[in-house]
Motif scaffolding. Structure first.
Motif, PDB file in Angstrom:
ATOM      1  N   GLN A 120       7.820 -18.710  29.126  1.00 14.93           N
ATOM      2  CA  GLN A 120       6.822 -17.799  28.573  1.00 14.93           C
ATOM      3  C   GLN A 120       5.459 -18.485  28.491  1.00 14.93           C
ATOM      4  OE1 GLN A 120       7.541 -14.691  28.182  1.00 14.93           O
ATOM      5  NE2 GLN A 120       5.562 -14.055  27.421  1.00 14.93           N
ATOM      6  N   GLN A 121       5.422 -19.747  28.093  1.00 19.35           N
ATOM      7  CA  GLN A 121       4.164 -20.495  28.021  1.00 19.35           C
ATOM      8  C   GLN A 121       3.534 -20.623  29.398  1.00 19.35           C
ATOM      9  OE1 GLN A 121       5.237 -24.212  26.192  1.00 19.35           O
ATOM     10  NE2 GLN A 121       4.325 -23.622  24.243  1.00 19.35           N
ATOM     11  N   ALA A 122       4.340 -20.841  30.406  1.00 21.18           N
ATOM     12  CA  ALA A 122       3.832 -21.004  31.760  1.00 21.18           C
ATOM     13  C   ALA A 122       3.188 -19.718  32.265  1.00 21.18           C
ATOM     14  CB  ALA A 122       4.953 -21.443  32.688  1.00 21.18           C
ATOM     15  N   MET A 123       3.661 -18.560  31.799  1.00 24.85           N
ATOM     16  CA  MET A 123       3.135 -17.276  32.254  1.00 24.85           C
ATOM     17  C   MET A 123       1.950 -16.796  31.423  1.00 24.85           C
ATOM     18  SD  MET A 123       6.561 -15.190  33.350  1.00 24.85           S
ATOM     19  CE  MET A 123       7.099 -14.969  31.677  1.00 24.85           C
ATOM     20  N   THR A 124       1.718 -17.391  30.263  1.00 21.73           N
ATOM     21  CA  THR A 124       0.646 -16.954  29.384  1.00 21.73           C
ATOM     22  C   THR A 124      -0.678 -17.551  29.850  1.00 21.73           C
ATOM     23  OG1 THR A 124       2.205 -16.900  27.553  1.00 21.73           O
ATOM     24  CG2 THR A 124      -0.122 -16.861  26.976  1.00 21.73           C
ATOM     25  N   PRO A 125      -1.710 -16.694  30.044  1.00 24.59           N
ATOM     26  CA  PRO A 125      -3.005 -17.242  30.464  1.00 24.59           C
ATOM     27  C   PRO A 125      -3.631 -18.068  29.356  1.00 24.59           C
ATOM     28  CG  PRO A 125      -3.200 -14.903  29.973  1.00 24.59           C
ATOM     29  CD  PRO A 125      -1.746 -15.262  29.869  1.00 24.59           C
ATOM     30  N   PRO A 126      -4.521 -19.005  29.715  1.00 28.11           N
ATOM     31  CA  PRO A 126      -5.164 -19.807  28.673  1.00 28.11           C
ATOM     32  C   PRO A 126      -5.948 -18.909  27.720  1.00 28.11           C
ATOM     33  CG  PRO A 126      -6.135 -20.240  30.828  1.00 28.11           C
ATOM     34  CD  PRO A 126      -4.994 -19.299  31.032  1.00 28.11           C
ATOM     35  N   GLN A 127      -5.996 -19.303  26.479  1.00 23.28           N
ATOM     36  CA  GLN A 127      -6.704 -18.503  25.487  1.00 23.28           C
ATOM     37  C   GLN A 127      -8.191 -18.491  25.777  1.00 23.28           C
ATOM     38  OE1 GLN A 127      -5.770 -19.832  21.585  1.00 23.28           O
ATOM     39  NE2 GLN A 127      -3.811 -18.803  21.568  1.00 23.28           N
ATOM     40  N   MET A 128      -8.807 -17.350  25.524  1.00 18.32           N
ATOM     41  CA  MET A 128     -10.251 -17.216  25.672  1.00 18.32           C
ATOM     42  C   MET A 128     -10.902 -17.722  24.391  1.00 18.32           C
ATOM     43  SD  MET A 128     -10.977 -15.824  28.515  1.00 18.32           S
ATOM     44  CE  MET A 128     -10.735 -14.549  29.686  1.00 18.32           C
ATOM     45  N   ARG A 129     -11.993 -18.446  24.554  1.00 18.26           N
ATOM     46  CA  ARG A 129     -12.740 -18.932  23.401  1.00 18.26           C
ATOM     47  C   ARG A 129     -14.172 -18.481  23.560  1.00 18.26           C
ATOM     48  NH1 ARG A 129     -15.301 -23.126  20.731  1.00 18.26           N
ATOM     49  NH2 ARG A 129     -15.888 -24.382  22.509  1.00 18.26           N
ATOM     50  N   LEU A 130     -14.768 -18.079  22.464  1.00 22.85           N
ATOM     51  CA  LEU A 130     -16.150 -17.622  22.478  1.00 22.85           C
ATOM     52  C   LEU A 130     -17.052 -18.711  21.939  1.00 22.85           C
ATOM     53  CD1 LEU A 130     -15.554 -14.010  21.119  1.00 22.85           C
ATOM     54  CD2 LEU A 130     -15.712 -14.770  23.496  1.00 22.85           C
ATOM     55  N   MET A 131     -18.241 -18.817  22.537  1.00 27.66           N
ATOM     56  CA  MET A 131     -19.192 -19.863  22.163  1.00 27.66           C
ATOM     57  C   MET A 131     -20.497 -19.224  21.725  1.00 27.66           C
ATOM     58  SD  MET A 131     -18.554 -22.203  25.576  1.00 27.66           S
ATOM     59  CE  MET A 131     -19.846 -23.340  25.214  1.00 27.66           C
ATOM     60  N   ARG A 132     -21.094 -19.777  20.677  1.00 27.78           N
ATOM     61  CA  ARG A 132     -22.411 -19.330  20.230  1.00 27.78           C
ATOM     62  C   ARG A 132     -23.482 -20.101  20.996  1.00 27.78           C
ATOM     63  NH1 ARG A 132     -22.183 -16.406  15.299  1.00 27.78           N
ATOM     64  NH2 ARG A 132     -24.339 -16.026  15.830  1.00 27.78           N
ATOM     65  N   LEU A 133     -24.719 -19.614  20.921  1.00 30.60           N
ATOM     66  CA  LEU A 133     -25.821 -20.170  21.702  1.00 30.60           C
ATOM     67  C   LEU A 133     -26.020 -21.681  21.526  1.00 30.60           C
ATOM     68  CD1 LEU A 133     -28.086 -19.700  23.715  1.00 30.60           C
ATOM     69  CD2 LEU A 133     -29.556 -19.059  21.787  1.00 30.60           C
TER      70      LEU A 133
END
Length: 80
Positions: A14-27
């Motif tokens: 399941q970990q292998a199939m899960t895409p990397p988590q998206m992270r949001l960045m401020r300016l």
């Protein structure tokens, strides 16, 4: 005799199939990461030469980290 933990194997699959988590960045983090000033970032965004920002509200703008990473890699790749 070798014992196989099927529950653990499923978790690994399941970990292998899960895409990397998206992270949001401020300016401020984007500026520190790419080494260019705010005005240049916004100018390049308007020209389509920098990843676009997303608005989370009236006073909250973020960039997707993976898009910033891809932009950095494209700059590095075009130098060589």
């Amino acid at each position: 005799m070798v014992t196989v933990d099927h529950a653990n194997m499923e978790a690994i699959d399941q970990q292998a199939m899960t895409p990397p988590q998206m992270r949001l960045m401020r300016l401020p983090e984007v500026i520190a990461r790419v080494g260019i000033k705010r005005s240049t970032i916004y100018q390049r965004m308007s020209e389509g030469r920098f990843p676009r920002a997303r608005s989370l509200g009236p006073k909250s703008t973020v960039w997707v980290e993976s898009e910033i990473d891809a932009w950095i890699n494209s700059v590095i790749g075009s130098d060589g």
